[in-house]
Structures are given as C-alpha cells and as structure tokens.
Enzyme design. Structure first.
Site, PDB file in Angstrom:
ATOM      1  N   ARG A 157      39.452  -6.112 -74.804  1.00  0.00           N
ATOM      2  CA  ARG A 157      40.102  -6.907 -73.770  1.00  0.00           C
ATOM      3  C   ARG A 157      39.044  -7.767 -73.080  1.00  0.00           C
ATOM      4  NH1 ARG A 157      43.676  -5.434 -76.362  1.00  0.00           N
ATOM      5  NH2 ARG A 157      45.551  -4.262 -75.787  1.00  0.00           N
ATOM      6  N   ARG A 217      46.350  -6.634 -89.191  1.00  0.00           N
ATOM      7  CA  ARG A 217      46.391  -8.073 -89.459  1.00  0.00           C
ATOM      8  C   ARG A 217      47.661  -8.729 -88.912  1.00  0.00           C
ATOM      9  NH1 ARG A 217      42.094  -8.427 -92.856  1.00  0.00           N
ATOM     10  NH2 ARG A 217      41.739  -6.755 -94.381  1.00  0.00           N
ATOM     11  N   GLY A 245      52.010  -4.717 -77.110  1.00  0.00           N
ATOM     12  CA  GLY A 245      52.258  -3.324 -77.480  1.00  0.00           C
ATOM     13  C   GLY A 245      52.384  -3.086 -78.968  1.00  0.00           C
ATOM     14  N   ASP A 248      49.541  -0.858 -80.397  1.00  0.00           N
ATOM     15  CA  ASP A 248      49.683   0.551 -80.024  1.00  0.00           C
ATOM     16  C   ASP A 248      50.794   1.213 -80.836  1.00  0.00           C
ATOM     17  OD1 ASP A 248      47.733   0.082 -78.079  1.00  0.00           O
ATOM     18  OD2 ASP A 248      49.244  -0.478 -76.595  1.00  0.00           O
TER      19      ASP A 248
END
Length: 306
Positions: A157, A217, A245, A248
């Site tokens: 991040r 990817r 999301g 995740d």
C-alpha cells in the site's frame, strides 16, 4: 478497522455506508464462510467502531478470543473508499496512532498456541508502526519454528509506506515464509534488488526457502511457482462491479484449497472463483461465497435458484 464507503465523489458530500474492512479480516471471513475454523488476532479501540469490528467478525464465525481492546484511548483505524472512474476506487487511510498500529508480539503470539495449521500475514500490518512490524516478524518466526504454514501476502500500500521501507521490513520475513502471494510488481519488494523481473524474482524467492510463490494477475488469472514447476490458471470472466477486496478473496480461496489438501490446480481454481465473487459484488467481503455457493458461476446466465 472500520470502513466508510462513499457512493459518490467525497468532496461533493453525500451519503456514506459504514462497514468493516482490513485485509486479514477479509481473508478470515472468506475462510469462515467456506467452512474453516478461523481465529483473528489484533487490536481494536475501546469505541463503537471497535465493537462493530468484533461483532462483525463473530457474526461471520471468526474466533475473536485473542482480539485485544485497547484501553489507552487509541481509536479504531478507519478507511474511506471513493468510487472515481468505473471500477477505479480511491482509498484513504486513517491508521496512524490507531489501536491497530499499537499491536505487539504479546497480542499475537498467544493465538498460535492452539493448534493452528496456517498463519496468514500481510505486508500491510508492518507498515503501521515499528511494534506492528515486530509483531509480524515474531509471529512468522514462532509459527514457522512450530511447523505452522506461514502465508505472506505482500499487499503493498503506497499510501502507508515507501517501497524502500517495505523492502526493509518484508525481506526478513522470507526466511520464515512457506507460501508467498503477490502481484508481479510486488515481487521485488521482498528482494534486495528492485529491478528484478518476474522470473528472476521468483527464482530468488524460492532459493531463499519459500516453498511456493503465487502471482496474482487480476483479470489474467494467476500462476503458482514451486521447485517442481509452474501452474497457470485463467480468471473467471465476470462483469466487474467493485475490485476492492478481490486479492483477499483470492487468498481465502487459495488457503481453503490448501486446508482441504487439494493440489495446486484446484487451489488456483478455487482462488479465482472466490476472487470473481468479490469483483462481481460490492464491498470488501460482503459478497464472498459459502462452500455450497462455489458452483454458482457454472450456472447458465439468467438462472433463478428456487
């Protein structure tokens, strides 16, 4: 942490939706929905947002017995998501000085003493503070030494730290990592050289003792690399609604396959399926599937299940 999701451009005002977010929380909920026993260890504020985080995790079947409520006045962390162009979303973090940034090894290590099979970590937590970075390294070291599979999702991040800071914190984790998950551009963040191409980076990571490297990817699927070979998997073709999301959700699907003892092709297929659920629905975790919903994408368009 808590999440405020804007329905339009933030500077123009308008309504916000309140929910819960956080990469580790998303993975925990994804795994719990797929029928696995999941434990979440971390720190929230002694406030209403902290209560919301814990209530949501418990409602989703996640064990929060090792969650710590910070009584020092630190607030629960917060993020704002703002839809900007199509599926392009802008995210703002408010985590400096939060309860989560004060997480320490003492908060995390007790959760490893109850027969865990996998420890999942991300590169987001060590970005929050020196104590958080120490907690991640201590957890990885303890788990690896105990024979627990350590999964690290790089999850860089740029709004939380620089690439150089990330590299300094993440490289020591390699020696204690069994499964590394990253996008192609994140691979150099765990290596000394920042200019390594994918093939060279994967070779170096495997040589450092990592058993498997999985490269996400996006719409182009994913690839697993081990010392025994390479396995590719195409993405599920879906109409994207919200990309936040998806990574995740991919991890939750992959770890679910691993916990079920599935081979790499089946793990990848489950991972791209759970990721497809995430991008086809709004929210970080709200649209993630249960075990019996994994086959929904195989139904013909227009199917109504009655």
């Amino acid at each position: 942490m808590a999440a405020l999701r804007a329905h339009s451009v933030l500077r123009l005002g308008g309504s916000l939706g309140l929910s819960v977010a956080g990469a580790e929380s998303n993975v925990a909920i994804g795994l719990a929905r797929l029928g696995h026993r999941v434990r979440w260890a971390g720190r929230v504020g002694a406030d209403e947002l902290g209560a919301l985080v814990l209530r949501t995790l418990r409602a989703e079947g996640v064990d929060t017995d090792h969650a710590v409520t910070d009584d020092s006045g630190r607030p629960t962390g917060l993020l704002l998501t703002e839809p900007r162009l199509g599926t392009l979303t802008r995210v703002s973090y408010y985590r400096a000085g939060s309860a989560g940034s004060a997480v320490s090894p003492a908060d995390i290590l007790p959760a490893l003493a109850s027969g865990s099979r996998i420890l999942h970590l991300t590169g987001i937590t060590p970005a929050l503070s020196p104590s958080a970075a120490e907690a991640v390294l201590a957890a990885a070291t303890t788990a690896h030494d105990a024979g627990i599979t350590v999964c690290l999702d790089v999850n860089y991040r740029s709004r939380l730290w620089t690439a150089d800071r990330a590299r300094t914190a993440l490289r020591p984790l390699l020696a204690h990592t069994d499964l590394l998950i990253a996008s192609e551009d994140e691979l150099p963040l765990v290596l000394e050289r920042s200019d390594a191409g994918e093939s060279q980076a994967v070779h170096s990571i495997l040589a450092a003792g990592v058993n498997e490297v999985v490269v996400k990817r996006g719409a182009h699927g994913a690839t697993s690399f081990t010392a025994h070979g390479t396995t590719d998997c195409a993405a599920r073709q879906v109409d994207a609604v919200d990309l936040v999301g998806a990574g995740d959700a991919f991890v939750a699907g992959y770890l679910s396959g691993l916990l079920h003892g599935a081979g790499i092709p089946t793990r990848l297929q489950r991972a791209v399926t759970t990721a497809a659920f995430a991008v086809a629905t709004r929210g970080d975790w709200e649209g993630l599937p249960t075990q019996d919903e994994l086959g929904l994408f195989d139904q013909p368009d227009g199917t109504t299940i009655r």
